[in-house]
Structures are given as C-alpha cells and as structure tokens.
Motif scaffolding. Structure first.
Motif, PDB file in Angstrom:
ATOM      1  N   ILE A 155      86.509  48.223  46.926  1.00  0.00           N
ATOM      2  CA  ILE A 155      85.533  47.911  47.965  1.00  0.00           C
ATOM      3  C   ILE A 155      86.235  47.554  49.274  1.00  0.00           C
ATOM      4  O   ILE A 155      85.820  47.965  50.363  1.00  0.00           O
ATOM      5  CB  ILE A 155      84.619  46.759  47.509  1.00  0.00           C
ATOM      6  N   ILE A 156      87.318  46.816  49.169  1.00  0.00           N
ATOM      7  CA  ILE A 156      88.034  46.441  50.383  1.00  0.00           C
ATOM      8  C   ILE A 156      88.714  47.658  50.982  1.00  0.00           C
ATOM      9  O   ILE A 156      88.767  47.837  52.203  1.00  0.00           O
ATOM     10  CB  ILE A 156      89.040  45.335  50.074  1.00  0.00           C
ATOM     11  N   LYS A 157      89.226  48.507  50.122  1.00  0.00           N
ATOM     12  CA  LYS A 157      89.913  49.705  50.620  1.00  0.00           C
ATOM     13  C   LYS A 157      88.945  50.591  51.382  1.00  0.00           C
ATOM     14  O   LYS A 157      89.271  51.168  52.411  1.00  0.00           O
ATOM     15  CB  LYS A 157      90.537  50.459  49.458  1.00  0.00           C
ATOM     16  N   ASP A 158      87.720  50.712  50.870  1.00  0.00           N
ATOM     17  CA  ASP A 158      86.739  51.562  51.544  1.00  0.00           C
ATOM     18  C   ASP A 158      86.438  51.051  52.941  1.00  0.00           C
ATOM     19  O   ASP A 158      86.256  51.846  53.865  1.00  0.00           O
ATOM     20  CB  ASP A 158      85.440  51.611  50.730  1.00  0.00           C
ATOM     21  N   GLY A 159      86.330  49.734  53.069  1.00  0.00           N
ATOM     22  CA  GLY A 159      86.047  49.165  54.384  1.00  0.00           C
ATOM     23  C   GLY A 159      84.695  49.601  54.935  1.00  0.00           C
ATOM     24  O   GLY A 159      84.529  49.746  56.140  1.00  0.00           O
ATOM     25  N   GLU A 160      83.718  49.803  54.052  1.00  0.00           N
ATOM     26  CA  GLU A 160      82.407  50.289  54.497  1.00  0.00           C
ATOM     27  C   GLU A 160      81.480  49.126  54.824  1.00  0.00           C
ATOM     28  O   GLU A 160      81.635  48.028  54.307  1.00  0.00           O
ATOM     29  CB  GLU A 160      81.748  51.091  53.359  1.00  0.00           C
ATOM     30  N   GLU A 161      80.507  49.397  55.637  1.00  0.00           N
ATOM     31  CA  GLU A 161      79.441  48.416  55.889  1.00  0.00           C
ATOM     32  C   GLU A 161      78.372  48.621  54.830  1.00  0.00           C
ATOM     33  O   GLU A 161      77.803  49.706  54.727  1.00  0.00           O
ATOM     34  CB  GLU A 161      78.822  48.652  57.270  1.00  0.00           C
ATOM     35  N   HIS A 162      78.115  47.604  54.059  1.00  0.00           N
ATOM     36  CA  HIS A 162      77.077  47.703  53.026  1.00  0.00           C
ATOM     37  C   HIS A 162      75.865  46.904  53.463  1.00  0.00           C
ATOM     38  O   HIS A 162      75.975  45.726  53.808  1.00  0.00           O
ATOM     39  CB  HIS A 162      77.594  47.174  51.683  1.00  0.00           C
ATOM     40  N   ALA A 163      74.701  47.541  53.420  1.00  0.00           N
ATOM     41  CA  ALA A 163      73.490  46.856  53.882  1.00  0.00           C
ATOM     42  C   ALA A 163      73.117  45.711  52.957  1.00  0.00           C
ATOM     43  O   ALA A 163      72.789  44.619  53.400  1.00  0.00           O
ATOM     44  CB  ALA A 163      72.333  47.853  53.977  1.00  0.00           C
ATOM     45  N   ASP A 164      73.168  45.954  51.653  1.00  0.00           N
ATOM     46  CA  ASP A 164      72.743  44.938  50.699  1.00  0.00           C
ATOM     47  C   ASP A 164      73.915  44.613  49.770  1.00  0.00           C
ATOM     48  O   ASP A 164      74.283  45.426  48.922  1.00  0.00           O
ATOM     49  CB  ASP A 164      71.544  45.448  49.900  1.00  0.00           C
TER      50      ASP A 164
END
Lengths: 138, 685
Positions: free
Chosen positions: B663-672
């Motif tokens: 999850i940290i590697k992806d560095g994406e913005e997650h809405a929920d």
C-alpha cells in the motif's frame, strides 16, 4: 455495526467482523514481476539464483559459501532425471567444508538444511509470486 | 610511520641494489680508509724505530712532539738558531701544504698543528744538528700526512656508519612492507616466515567502518554477490556483530540465570538463538584476510577509525594503523544522547547513570537491577518504554521500583496517535511501571546515597539509578576529515537514494540520512532498516546501483502481551485513520511467533521464515479478558500525508507486513480507508 469517532485530527473506526466480510473495493497497483528495484526471491527473473536472498541466511556468504554456491548452481541447472544426481561431487565438497565449522553448520541440522534448500529451489518456480511475496516481506 | 617509511623507501631500492655488491660505495670508502690507516702506521713504525714517539690524532701528536723536541730525538728543527723561527714557519707551511694535498677539509687542523710549531722552546735551538734539516722536513711531512690521514679515517668511519645504519633501517622496513604485500617476496628472501603477516592488512578491497547490523548485512551481501570477496569490518565495540533488539526485549524475559554470559534466549517455542549474527568461526582472522583462498569477512574489534582520506582511499585507526580500500561503507551508527541536566550534574550522578545501547550496558543494567531498589527510565520512546516494561516485569518478582519519566503525554507519544498512546501508557502501568508523563527533568543531584531528580513542575523523584533513553546522536566525526556532507535536518551523513556519499563511499544504518524515493529524505534508526540499507549498500558496492526501494519495517513489544509492527513514516503529528476490532486472547506477540514457527519476531521479518510445521498455540494462553474501555484490541492505523498513506501501524496483528508494504509502495489516494483496512483481515488471527 461499525461506528466512527473523530479525536482531533485522528479518525477512529470500529468495525465488526460482518462489516469486513464484503470484499474490499480498494484498488492496488499491479506489480511488475521484473522490476529490478524490487527485492527478488530466490530465483531472479532471468532464472539465476539470487544468492543475496534473505531465505538463504548466511549459506552463500560464509566460509563454505563458494562450495555451497557451486553445489546449488549445479543442482539448479541440472537437467538429469533425478535432479542434482550429477552434482554429488560438489555436494560432497560442501559437506566436507561444513564439517570443518560445526558451530556454523550444526551437524544434526545439516541434512535438514540441504533438504530444505533443495525443496525451496524446487518449489519456487511453481509458487514464484507467492514465494516472492513471502520473502519480500523480509 | 607509514609516511616515513615511504620516504625512506625511496632510497631503499638503491640501497638494496648496492648491498648485494657488498656495498660498493661504502666498501670502497672503507677500503680507502683502511688504506689510509694502513698508510700511516708503517711511517709511524719507521719513526718509532728512530726513537720518535708519536700518537694518533692531531693534538696528541704534537703534544708528544714537544717532549720529543726537548729530548732532541729528531724534532725536526732546523739547525741554525736565528733562522729557527723562519725555518719553523717554513716547515709549518710545508707541512700544511702536504696536509692540504692529502685532505683539504683538514686545513684548519693543519693550521692548529702549526700553532704548536710556532712556540718551540728556545732551549732547543741549539740542539739542532746541522745535517738534519732535510730529514726534519721529511719527518714533518710524514707526521702531517699521518695525522691528517688518521683524522680523515675517523671522520669517514663515523659518516659511513651513519649511512649504513640508515640503509639498514630502510631495508628492514622495505622488507616488512614487501612481506605484507606479497608472500612470494618473503619466500624468495627466505628470511621472514609466512606467519609474520601484519596484524592488520594494509589494503582491503571492501572496508566497512562500524561493526553493527548494517555493516554485517553489507558484508553478507558483498560476499553473496562477489565470489571470494575480502571484507574487513573495523568496529569500536569489542564484541563481534550482534543484533540490538533483544537487548531491551527478549533477553530480559529469559529464564536463564546465565543470560548475561551466554546472551542466548530460549523462545516460547523452544528455539534458541544467540544475539550474535554468527559465531566467531564464521570470521577470518584479519591477518589472514588477504591470503585466505575464497576470501571472507574479518572483524577488527575495539579499533576506531579516526581519520579518513577520501582522495587517497585510506583510513587511519586510533593506534596509527593505516588501511587503504577500494570501496568503503560507513556504518558507524550513533551514540546515546544524554540530558544536559545530567551532564551538568557531576561524577556522582554519572556513576549511577546508564546510557543504554551496547551489550555491556545490558550486562551492567541487568546486574544493577538485582542490586538497587529503584530505577528511573528517562525517555518515553521505543527504548525507554521497552526497558521500562522489561524492568517492570522484574519489579514484580523482586520488589524493584521502576519509574518512567518523559515530557510527552503518553508512551510512544511521538509515534502513536494520542488515543493509542494513552492506551499504551495504561498497558505500561499494568506492567508495574510508575509512569510519569509531562515530566521535564530540571536537575539531578545526589542526596544520601540516592539520586534526587527535580522536575520543572516541582515534582521530585528519588531513585537509585537512572537509565537515559533520550535519543541517538549519529556518529559523524569522520565527516570532517572525509569532507562528507552532514544533514542539518535529520543529522547523519547525507547520501543519495543509492546510499552513496562519494564515489567509493556508502553509508548505511542509523548514520545514513538518505533519500527515500517514496517518502522523501529521512533517517531511520530501526533494526530492519539497518539490515535493508546494509544489504542495499552491499549490493551497490558490488555494482548493483539500486535505490532504496524495499521499505523497511519496525516493531515494538511492550511486554509479551502488547506489540505492533509498523512501516513507513509513523509520525504522530500526521493525521491518522485507525480501524479496530476487539482483541481476543490469541492476539499477542507470543501467539504470533508460535504460529509462524519462527524463534523471535526479530528473525521472522528479516531472516528466513521456517518451513517447519507451525506449532499449535500453547494449551494455556495468557488470560486476556477484554475489559471495558479497552477498545483498541487489534487493528490497523493509517498515517496520511496529503491524503496518501505514508505510514501504517499494525496494531496487535501480525504477519501482514507485505500488504502494508504494498500500500505504501503504491502511494495511491484511497477514498475510503475502511476498504483498504479490509485487506488486512483484522478479525482473523
């Protein structure tokens, strides 16, 4: 029933088991298995053995490292029907070297080590991604 | 010493060339000296036969000359009385000329000799025999020649002795240098035995400064990637490389009374392990490192690198030894910080203080904990809280009072969000520790036989011993001599994303302030980071050129019942989102190790995961009844920066680090983030 609480900048969510039973809608970026930056598992994308794999512990770097590497390279590339049957000399050399360092290579575990490592080499191509995940965790 | 010998080495080969020939120049001189000495005695003997007494050397010669003249035994004076002085002067001049012909430098000596001649006794004037004028002249010539010859011989002998001495010293040092670098040279000389390798090799391909976790991981990585690599670790610590986490955790929970000696600990599943990464037989002795067939890792314990010459690819140790290298890793780690209040306090307080970092500190604190009645831990971070919990456990059985002081509101106040920090503080209190948050130390003094700590808000704490766990100062003393950059924000050596400071210099571990591609520039003081960065530095030292990509994790156990794993930027000033479920009896670090079948969690994340069949959880788990108010049993906490997850804490759930790393590697913005939390299966074991 989940509920939410806010304490200043921190948000706290309490969830029950039922709340988390529905599959996650979070999207993860697909992994590139050949990414050179990533920690590789025991077998590299080009088929070579990753001697720096944490799963090998100190086997490839200790005093018997060279013997270990030659024995396992031979095993890995062996195309015999009984895989590694043409590598007896290298394994014997490795065993002789290991006997000189009983502290490092405890005698009673030696056979287990060999079996375990050879098992790793066999299993890894089959469960490549799974193994990579596991080993990647270290 | 090495510099001097190199200076001397330059004339050395020339001296060597001369020596086989029997020392041509010096021999010649000697021979000429001998010739000159040989030349004089026959003349002297001749004169002795004639009754003349002579001495060797200038003045003695003429001192003997006067009685000779008085006795009249051929003093060499002219016959006539009046012309005597003139004659004497003439003789003197002739003698001087003769002397000068033989040896110019002795001109002044010849003049001195002349003075003696100028004052002949008048009574001698009449004793001159007329026919002896010519023989007198000859006599003076011979005497003068002898004197000057003898003087020349003495002078030359002294000079060539000095030259012989210096050339001998040169050859000896040159010989020892050759022995160190090429055993074939020693064999051909046949002089020095092969065992006389210098204790410290003068050159190593891979030099690792510092003997901790990062250096060991790098050594292992280099050896794995470069067959036959020769790696030298120079460590200030007298011990071989070991891992630090058990010093504040597992070693304290051991039942073995000899644990301070063995430094081994039996885990709950029975698997035992030493804190040392490898037993001593793994390492090659430093003196054999350049010669051992397949290379190896050598450790120089108790030696400190004090100077680094980057241009010359060389380091100097505290005892003056110089080692040159091809590639160098700086893994000097850090030293525990001290409180200014304690530093001001004086020697009596310093004696009752432990700055905890090394094996010796563990040994001494373990001993002290059995002797004193009260210990105060100053500091509320990882080390302070772990030590307080470890000591608190002992407190129950031994009646030891454990106090913990820190300025924050709760334990791990800089790491965990406030609600979790408060929960943790309660847990620590339940371990038997008297936790005093919001405590700033003002002064420490000795009163009676005890310590008196005065806090800024007026409270007073009386105790017997202090453990200060107030941070780590990175060891960057080498930056000055090496000309390396030191980071002003985080401290430590500033390196790039590939951990490189300069062309042949890398830095790893606690001392490295590096650029993390995902999370930005940072400096991390955790064990797994030392392993990951050490391994990466080793890879890059053998040509990999990989950036810091595999995110390191860390963990903490506050007693065997509370534990968490974390990854990324875990900073309590960031906004957080925590997703929790209720804890059951199975959610303890103890069960985590039992389930995974590994010895200790120190091992499970960083080393191999055993493929043995995991043992089932023990029949009698620690009783853990969820109490009211204890809401945060297990869960996951996300730390956000600009809506992107940059840090994750796995609270009492284990073996889920890979998904957190992803999850940290992806560095994406997650809405929920609740949806993201589902990926962790927090309700399962």
């Amino acid at each position: 029933m989940s509920y939410c609480r806010q304490e200043g900048k921190d948000k706290i969510i309490f969830v029950t088991k039922e709340d988390h039973e529905t599959p996650s809608s979070a999207e993860l970026v697909a992994d590139d298995p050949d990414d050179p930056y990533e920690e590789q598992g025991l077998i590299l994308p080009n088929g070579d053995i990753n001697w720096n794999c944490p799963c090998l512990g100190g086997m490839a770097s200790g005093p018997c490292g060279e013997q270990f590497k030659s024995a396992f390279s031979c095993f890995h590339y062996s195309t015999e029907e009984i895989k590694g049957s043409d590598c007896v000399d290298q394994f014997r050399a490795m065993q002789e070297c290991m006997q000189k360092y009983p502290d490092l290579y405890p005698q009673e575990d030696e056979n287990e080590e060999k079996e375990k490592s050879s098992k790793d080499l066999e299993d890894t191509p089959v469960e490549a991604s799974f193994a990579k995940e596991e080993k990647g965790s270290s | 010493m090495g510099v001097e010998s190199s200076r001397r080495r330059r004339p050395g080969p020339e001296a060597d060339e001369r020596l086989p020939g029997g020392g041509c120049v010096t021999g010649r001189r000697r021979r000429s000296g001998r010739n000159m000495a040989a030349a004089a005695p026959p003349q002297r003997r001749r004169r002795r036969r004639a009754g003349a007494r002579e001495g060797v050397g200038g003045r003695g010669q003429w001192g003997a000359g006067r009685p000779r003249v008085r006795r009249g035994g051929g003093g060499g004076r002219s016959g006539s009385g009046r012309g005597e002085a003139g004659g004497a002067m003439l003789c003197c001049r002739l003698a001087a000329l003769g002397a000068r012909r033989r040896l110019r430098p002795l001109g002044p000596a010849a003049v001195l000799q002349c003075h003696h001649l100028r004052y002949p006794s008048r009574s001698l004037m009449s004793s001159g025999v007329p026919g002896k004028a010519g023989s007198n002249l000859l006599f003076y010539l011979i005497v003068g020649g002898t004197v000057t010859g003898a003087g020349a011989y003495v002078y030359k002998t002294l000079r060539e002795n000095k030259e012989r001495f210096t050339s001998r010293v040169t050859t000896i040092t040159a010989r020892s240098q050759e022995n160190a670098s090429s055993p074939s040279g020693a064999a051909s000389r046949g002089s020095a035995a092969p065992e006389a390798h210098p204790e410290v090799p003068s050159h190593v391909p891979f030099l690792l400064i510092g003997g901790g976790t990062a250096a060991f991981a790098a050594a292992r990585s280099i050896r794995a990637r470069d067959p036959g690599a020769r790696v030298l670790i120079v460590s200030e610590d007298p011990a071989l490389p070991y891992m630090r986490p058990p010093l504040s955790k597992e070693l304290w929970f051991s039942d073995d009374p000899n644990v301070t000696e063995t430094l081994r600990f039996k885990q709950w599943n029975g698997k035992e392990r030493s804190i040392y990464f490898q037993p001593p037989s793994f390492y090659v002795p430093a003196r054999d490192l350049p010669f051992v067939e397949n290379g190896g890792v050598a450790v120089l314990c108790g030696k400190k690198v004090v100077h680094m010459d980057v241009r010359g690819n060389m380091v100097k140790l505290s005892d003056g030894t110089q080692i040159s290298y091809d590639k160098c890793l700086i893994a000097t780690g850090g030293s525990p910080r001290n409180l200014p209040a304690i530093e001001r306090a004086g020697k009596d307080v310093q004696q009752r203080l432990t700055l905890f970092r090394k094996v010796e500190d563990f040994k001494s604190l373990e001993k002290i904990s059995r002797q004193v009645k009260s210990i105060t831990v100053i500091g509320g971070g990882f080390l302070g809280s772990e030590l307080a919990c470890a000591l608190g456990r002992r407190a129950r059985t031994r009646g030891l009072e454990v106090i913990q002081l820190f300025p924050e509101n709760g334990n791990m106040g800089k790491v965990l969000p406030e609600y979790l920090s408060n929960w943790t503080t309660e847990k620590v209190r339940r371990e038997g520790v008297n936790v005093m948050p919001n405590a700033v130390v003002k002064s420490v003094s000795v009163s009676g036989n005890r310590l008196m700590i005065k806090l800024k808000d007026g409270r007073k704490v009386e105790t017997d011993h202090i453990v200060a766990a107030v941070g780590l100062e990175p060891n960057v003393e080498l930056a000055k001599s090496a000309g390396l950059e030191v980071d002003s924000d985080f401290g430590g050596f500033r390196v790039n994303a590939e951990l490189q400071a300069r062309s042949n210099i890398w830095v790893a571990g606690d001392a490295a302030c590096f650029y993390d591609i995902k999370l930005g520039r940072r400096r991390v003081e955790h064990h797994d980071h030392a392993v990951v960065s050490g391994r990466l530095a080793g890879e890059n030292m053998t040509g990999a050129a990989k950036p810091y990509w595999h995110q390191s994790m860390f963990w903490s156990d506050l007693g065997p019942d509370v534990g968490y794993e974390a990854i990324g930027l875990v900073d309590s000033t960031l906004p957080t989102v925590g997703v929790f479920a209720k804890a059951t009896a199975k959610d303890t670090p103890k069960s985590a190790t039992e389930q995974s079948g590994t010895g200790i969690r120190s091992e499970s994340e960083t080393e191999a995961e055993a493929s043995e069949v995991p043992t089932s959880p023990s029949a009698s788990p620690m009783p853990h009844v969820p109490k009211q108010g204890e809401d945060y049993g297990k869960g996951v906490v996300f730390y956000l920066r600009d809506k992107v997850v940059v840090g994750i804490v796995l609270w009492n759930i284990f073996n889920r680090m890979p998904i957190a790393r992803k999850i940290i590697k992806d560095g994406e913005e997650h809405a929920d983030l609740n949806e993201v939390a589902k990926l962790f299966n927090i309700h399962e074991d």
